[in-house]
Design a protein around this motif. Structure first.
Motif, PDB file in Angstrom:
ATOM      1  N   HIS A 162       0.885  -1.328  -0.021  1.00  0.00           N
ATOM      2  CA  HIS A 162       0.017  -0.002   0.132  1.00  0.00           C
ATOM      3  C   HIS A 162       0.792   1.289   0.086  1.00  0.00           C
ATOM      4  O   HIS A 162       0.628   2.277  -0.664  1.00  0.00           O
ATOM      5  N   LEU A 163       1.774   1.347   0.836  1.00  0.00           N
ATOM      6  CA  LEU A 163       2.708   2.365   0.788  1.00  0.00           C
ATOM      7  C   LEU A 163       3.476   2.592  -0.454  1.00  0.00           C
ATOM      8  O   LEU A 163       3.796   3.697  -0.708  1.00  0.00           O
ATOM      9  N   CYS A 164       4.019   1.639  -0.938  1.00  0.00           N
ATOM     10  CA  CYS A 164       4.771   1.471  -2.145  1.00  0.00           C
ATOM     11  C   CYS A 164       3.837   1.972  -3.372  1.00  0.00           C
ATOM     12  O   CYS A 164       4.115   2.907  -4.016  1.00  0.00           O
ATOM     13  N   THR A 165       2.543   1.580  -3.452  1.00  0.00           N
ATOM     14  CA  THR A 165       1.752   2.218  -4.301  1.00  0.00           C
ATOM     15  C   THR A 165       1.485   3.758  -4.226  1.00  0.00           C
ATOM     16  O   THR A 165       1.332   4.612  -5.177  1.00  0.00           O
ATOM     17  N   ASN A 166       1.312   4.167  -2.850  1.00  0.00           N
ATOM     18  CA  ASN A 166       1.321   5.384  -2.751  1.00  0.00           C
ATOM     19  C   ASN A 166       2.572   6.302  -3.245  1.00  0.00           C
ATOM     20  O   ASN A 166       2.316   7.430  -3.718  1.00  0.00           O
ATOM     21  N   PHE A 167       3.686   5.912  -3.195  1.00  0.00           N
ATOM     22  CA  PHE A 167       4.897   6.600  -3.379  1.00  0.00           C
ATOM     23  C   PHE A 167       4.959   6.604  -4.837  1.00  0.00           C
ATOM     24  O   PHE A 167       5.195   7.738  -5.352  1.00  0.00           O
ATOM     25  N   VAL A 213       2.230   6.644  -6.902  1.00  0.00           N
ATOM     26  CA  VAL A 213       1.116   7.700  -7.176  1.00  0.00           C
ATOM     27  C   VAL A 213       1.687   8.985  -7.023  1.00  0.00           C
ATOM     28  O   VAL A 213       1.612   9.951  -7.929  1.00  0.00           O
ATOM     29  N   ASN A 214       2.176   9.108  -5.962  1.00  0.00           N
ATOM     30  CA  ASN A 214       2.664  10.604  -5.593  1.00  0.00           C
ATOM     31  C   ASN A 214       3.669  10.915  -6.382  1.00  0.00           C
ATOM     32  O   ASN A 214       3.742  12.294  -6.522  1.00  0.00           O
ATOM     33  N   CYS A 215       4.809  10.085  -6.789  1.00  0.00           N
ATOM     34  CA  CYS A 215       5.934  10.699  -7.681  1.00  0.00           C
ATOM     35  C   CYS A 215       5.229  11.082  -9.125  1.00  0.00           C
ATOM     36  O   CYS A 215       5.851  12.108  -9.582  1.00  0.00           O
TER      37      CYS A 215
END
Length: 309
Positions: A143-148, A150-152
């Motif tokens: 989940h955190l990796c996906t957030n990273f 998307v935010n990038c």
């Protein structure tokens, strides 16, 4: 090469002229073949990394998920410039439309910003993997990796949006000729009729982002190196070797970017600026898959399995 004069009234601007690499017709054809080969190799190299990670279940980890997104980014980064260069090599006029110019301007800088964010996130990932190995699985979740990821992409494409829109509305005076092979801000802003605050804003944003992220990356690897020095030599070398490929990519990208925007511009340096721009806009996306595969045994095995070697 044919160059057409255009009126000074900004309302009549319909195109710019990118000089690229002025040379004979035979030289233009040779450059077309060379950059066509480089472009195809870049697509194949980064595409192979994406496919190898996708089909190898063992590589479905945050580090390789970030790497596949990075390779996907590199494909679009080189695509934002090289196809137009190829068309220009075979063109007599070297003309790019006003809208096409600013679209390339926006996508090239947005993708470059996104690359800077990804390099920072990848450094953050390596820091937690080496300095906090016991907490890494619970911190660096899917989940955190996906957030990273998307935010990038989101922050990368928002960083220069407003300044570039404002610059596209400005008045340009004099020649529409730009002595470059892509939409570089230096030659473009030199054509503006008056100095505007947005120019200072763009200069600040374009220099602030890479400096901050570069310092963050160097800080992360300083902590990694300090942690590695505290463990036995063999284990330390093995741990730090996983960061070698990432450091090589960071050095290649940021080295050329900092040289490009850290030296003063003058007419006799135009040729050198083109070469430096080629390093981070064309050669870096080509070499990144090679760097990651040569220094990573898991990546090398996955690529060999995918390619049937």
């Amino acid at each position: 090469m044919k160059v057409f004069n255009t009126p000074n009234d900004s309302n009549t601007i319909t195109a710019f002229i990118l000089l690229g690499f002025p040379c004979t017709r035979e030289g233009q054809i040779l450059l077309f073949v060379l950059f066509c080969i480089v472009y195809l190799l870049t697509l194949m190299g980064n595409g192979s990394v994406i496919c190898a990670v996708h089909w190898d279940q063992r590589l479905h980890t945050p580090m390789y998920i970030l790497l596949t997104n990075f390779s996907f980014l590199e494909i679009w980064y080189v695509t934002s410039t090289v196809p137009n260069m190829l068309v220009s090599f075979l063109s007599d006029t070297k003309v790019i439309s006003f809208s096409g110019f600013f679209l390339q301007f926006y996508f090239f800088f947005s993708l470059g910003s996104t690359e800077s964010f990804f390099l920072a996130v990848m450094a953050f990932d390596r820091y937690f993997a080496i300095c906090r190995p016991l907490h890494y699985p619970t911190i660096m979740t899917g989940h955190l990796c996906t957030n990273f990821v998307v935010n990038c992409w989101v922050f990368g494409f928002l960083w220069f949006l407003i300044p570039i829109i404002i610059i596209s509305q400005m008045s340009f005076c004099g020649s529409r000729i730009i002595n470059h092979f892509l939409c570089d801000p230096g030659p473009l802003l030199a054509l503006t009729c008056k100095r505007a605050p947005v120019i200072a804003l763009f200069s600040t944003l374009s220099s602030l982002l890479p400096i901050i992220l570069f310092l963050f990356i160097m800080g992360s690897y300083t902590l990694v190196l300090r942690a590695v020095l505290k463990v036995p030599s063999a284990a330390g070398r093995k741990a730090f070797s996983t960061c070698g490929s990432h450091l090589a990519v960071v050095s290649l990208f940021y080295g050329s970017v900092l040289v490009m925007y850290g030296i003063p511009t003058s007419e006799h340096e135009d040729g050198m600026h083109k070469i430096i721009t080629l390093l981070y806009s064309v050669m870096t996306p080509l070499l990144n898959p090679v760097i990651y595969s040569l220094r990573n045994k898991d990546m090398k095995r996955a690529l060999q399995k995918f390619l049937g070697i």
